[in-house]
Design an enzyme around this catalytic site. Structure first.
Site, PDB file in Angstrom:
ATOM      1  N   ASN A  26      -0.993   1.827   3.500  1.00  0.00           N
ATOM      2  CA  ASN A  26       0.451   1.543   3.771  1.00  0.00           C
ATOM      3  C   ASN A  26       1.351   0.868   4.570  1.00  0.00           C
ATOM      4  O   ASN A  26       2.786   1.114   4.774  1.00  0.00           O
ATOM      5  CB  ASN A  26       0.776   3.229   4.901  1.00  0.00           C
ATOM      6  CG  ASN A  26      -0.191   4.308   4.132  1.00  0.00           C
ATOM      7  OD1 ASN A  26       0.163   4.661   3.101  1.00  0.00           O
ATOM      8  ND2 ASN A  26      -1.245   4.806   4.848  1.00  0.00           N
ATOM      9  N   THR A  27       0.828  -0.526   5.090  1.00  0.00           N
ATOM     10  CA  THR A  27       1.929  -1.771   4.884  1.00  0.00           C
ATOM     11  C   THR A  27       1.472  -2.770   3.619  1.00  0.00           C
ATOM     12  O   THR A  27       0.446  -3.465   3.247  1.00  0.00           O
ATOM     13  CB  THR A  27       1.051  -2.209   6.590  1.00  0.00           C
ATOM     14  OG1 THR A  27       1.279  -0.944   7.394  1.00  0.00           O
ATOM     15  CG2 THR A  27       1.389  -3.179   6.629  1.00  0.00           C
ATOM     16  N   ASN A  77     -11.806   3.384   4.990  1.00  0.00           N
ATOM     17  CA  ASN A  77     -10.168   3.848   4.812  1.00  0.00           C
ATOM     18  C   ASN A  77      -9.909   5.147   3.746  1.00  0.00           C
ATOM     19  O   ASN A  77     -10.581   5.098   2.872  1.00  0.00           O
ATOM     20  CB  ASN A  77      -9.356   2.514   5.103  1.00  0.00           C
ATOM     21  CG  ASN A  77      -8.270   2.535   6.114  1.00  0.00           C
ATOM     22  OD1 ASN A  77      -7.779   4.403   5.830  1.00  0.00           O
ATOM     23  ND2 ASN A  77      -8.087   1.657   6.781  1.00  0.00           N
ATOM     24  N   LYS A 120     -13.136  -2.743   9.429  1.00  0.00           N
ATOM     25  CA  LYS A 120     -12.641  -1.390   8.394  1.00  0.00           C
ATOM     26  C   LYS A 120     -12.109  -1.449   7.340  1.00  0.00           C
ATOM     27  O   LYS A 120     -11.015  -2.146   7.167  1.00  0.00           O
ATOM     28  CB  LYS A 120     -11.547   0.105   9.318  1.00  0.00           C
ATOM     29  CG  LYS A 120     -11.721   0.928   8.735  1.00  0.00           C
ATOM     30  CD  LYS A 120     -10.994   2.005   9.092  1.00  0.00           C
ATOM     31  CE  LYS A 120     -10.691   3.083   8.852  1.00  0.00           C
ATOM     32  NZ  LYS A 120     -10.525   4.584   9.796  1.00  0.00           N
TER      33      LYS A 120
END
Length: 352
Positions: free
Chosen positions: A174-175, A239, A210
Site C-alpha cells: 500500500n506504499t 504480509n 517481513k
C-alpha cells in the site's frame, strides 16, 4: 468466545470497518474486552530468536498501530505482540474508505498506507510498556521520504530501547514502490543500515524481515540468501497479497492487500519453501490466514517456529488468540510432541 464478546462483535460488524477497529481499541483500553491472561504449558513454551515466549501465538502488526493498548494486550493470552507500523514522521495514510470486510471469505482488504502518529508518539508509549510481555515494533518508511531505506533505521534508533524485537516491513503493497526494496541489492543495503542501527542500541535486539507472499521463485531465493547473510534473526512470512483468486465477497475488487482465510494456503507454501531454502538456519514466523488451532499447527509443521494472526480476530474476537494457543497445546499432545520446537518443519514436505 463468550456471549458478551459475541454481542460486541456483532455490534462492531454493523459499523464502518475502520471505525469499528478504532472502537475495538477504545473498548480494550477501557477494560471492556475479555482478557485471557497468560496461556502456557510445557508444550507451548518456546524460544524464538532468543525471545522466551509463553506460547507461540502472536498478534501481528496492524491491530495496534500506535502502541496505544500495550497493557491490556499484555494480558490477552498472546505469546508475543507486534505493534506498528511506525514511520519517522506522522502520516495520514491513504484516503478513506481504506478497509473492507469480505465476510463471505472471512477476509479483509486494506490500503491504509502506513497511517500512524510517527515515531515520537510511539516512543513515548513504548517507554511505558509492561515488562511482562514480548513486544516488537513493525518499522515503516514515510511515503514521501527521500531515503526510505534510512527511515527503518531511524525508527529503530528512536524506539529500540523499549523493544524486544523489531520487524523490517518492506512488503506492504500500500506504499508505492515499497516492495521494490525486496530486490536483492536494495534489500541487502537496507538491512545493512538497520543492523548498524541495531548494533548501536544499548541492548541490541533481534531483527526480523517481513516478506510478501507474491514473490516468485527467484525472488524468494534472493530473499533467503540476503536474510542468511545479513544477520537478521528471522523472517516473517507473509504480509498481505495482491491476488484475488477464489473470492466471493462484494468487496473483492477493492485495491489493497488481501488478508485472512484466502491467504492461508499461499502464505503457507511460501513459508515452507523459505524453510526449505534456509534449511532451518533461521527461525520463521508464519502469518496469513491463521484462524484456528489446526491452521496454526499446519504453519508450525510447515516450518514456522511461531505464528501471528490479526484478520481472524475480526470474525473470532480478541479471545481467539488464547483459544488457538490452547487448541495448539492439545494438538501437540495428541501427536506426542513434548514441545513446539519438536513439531517445527515436520510437515514441510506436504507444502513443497
Amino acid at each position: 468466545m463468550n456471549v458478551i464478546e459475541k454481542i460486541g462483535l456483532a455490534a462492531l460488524h454493523r459499523m464502518d470497518p475502520e471505525a469499528a477497529h478504532g472502537m475495538a481499541l477504545k473498548a480494550l483500553r477501557a477494560g471492556l474486552a475479555p482478557l485471557a491472561g497468560e496461556v502456557t504449558s510445557d508444550r507451548l513454551r518456546c524460544t524464538v530468536a532468543g525471545l522466551d515466549m509463553a506460547n507461540p501465538v502472536g498478534l501481528a502488526a496492524g491491530f495496534d498501530k500506535n502502541a496505544e493498548a500495550l497493557h491490556p494486550l499484555a494480558r490477552a493470552g498472546f505469546g508475543f505482540v507486534e505493534v506498528g507500523a511506525i514511520t519517522p514522521r506522522p502520516q495520514p495514510g491513504n484516503p478513506k474508505p481504506r478497509l473492507f470486510r469480505l465476510t463471505e471469505d472471512r477476509a479483509a482488504i486494506n490500503r491504509f498506507g502506513f497511517n500512524n502518529e510517527g515515531m515520537e508518539a510511539a516512543a513515548g508509549r513504548l517507554a511505558q510498556r509492561p515488562r511482562d510481555m514480548v513486544l516488537g515494533l513493525n518499522l515503516g518508511a514515510n511515503k514521501d521520504s527521500d531515503d526510505r531505506a534510512a527511515d527503518f533505521a531511524k525508527v529503530l534508533t528512536r524506539c529500540g530501547a523499549s523493544l524486544d524485537f523489531a520487524t523490517v516491513n518492506v512488503s506492504s503493497p500500500n506504499t508505492e514502490k515499497l516492495r521494490d526494496l525486496q530486490g536483492k541489492e536494495a534489500l541487502a543495503a537496507l538491512l545493512a543500515g538497520v543492523m548498524t542501527a541495531r548494533d548501536g542500541l544499548a541492548k541490541p535486539i533481534p531483527i526480523f524481515l517481513k516478506i510478501a507472499p507474491d514473490l516468485d521463485a527467484q525472488g524468494l531465493e534472493d530473499v533467503a540468501e540476503v536474510a542468511l547473510s545479513s544477520g537478521v534473526a528471522g523472517v516473517i512470512a507473509t504480509n498481505t497479497t495482491l491476488s484475488r483468486d477464489g473470492l466471493r465477497s462484494a468487496n473483492q475488487g477493492e485495491m489493497g492487500g488481501l488478508s485472512g482465510a484466502p491467504l492461508f494456503e499461499k502464505s503457507t507454501r511460501v513459508l515452507a519453501r523459505l524453510s526449505d531454502l534456509t534449511d532451518g538456519k533461521l527461525p520463521l514466523i508464519g502469518v496469513g490466514g491463521v484462524g484456528s488451532a489446526e491452521q496454526a499447527y499446519q504453519k508450525i509443521r510447515a516450518g514456522a517456529s511461531a505464528v501471528q494472526l490479526y484478520t481472524a480476530l475480526i470474525y473470532g474476537g480478541l479471545s481467539l488468540g488464547a483459544e488457538i494457543a490452547r487448541g495448539l497445546d492439545a494438538l501437540l499432545a495428541r501427536d506426542g510432541f513434548a514441545n513446539v520446537a519438536e513439531a517445527v518443519g515436520t510437515g514441510r514436505k506436504d507444502w513443497l
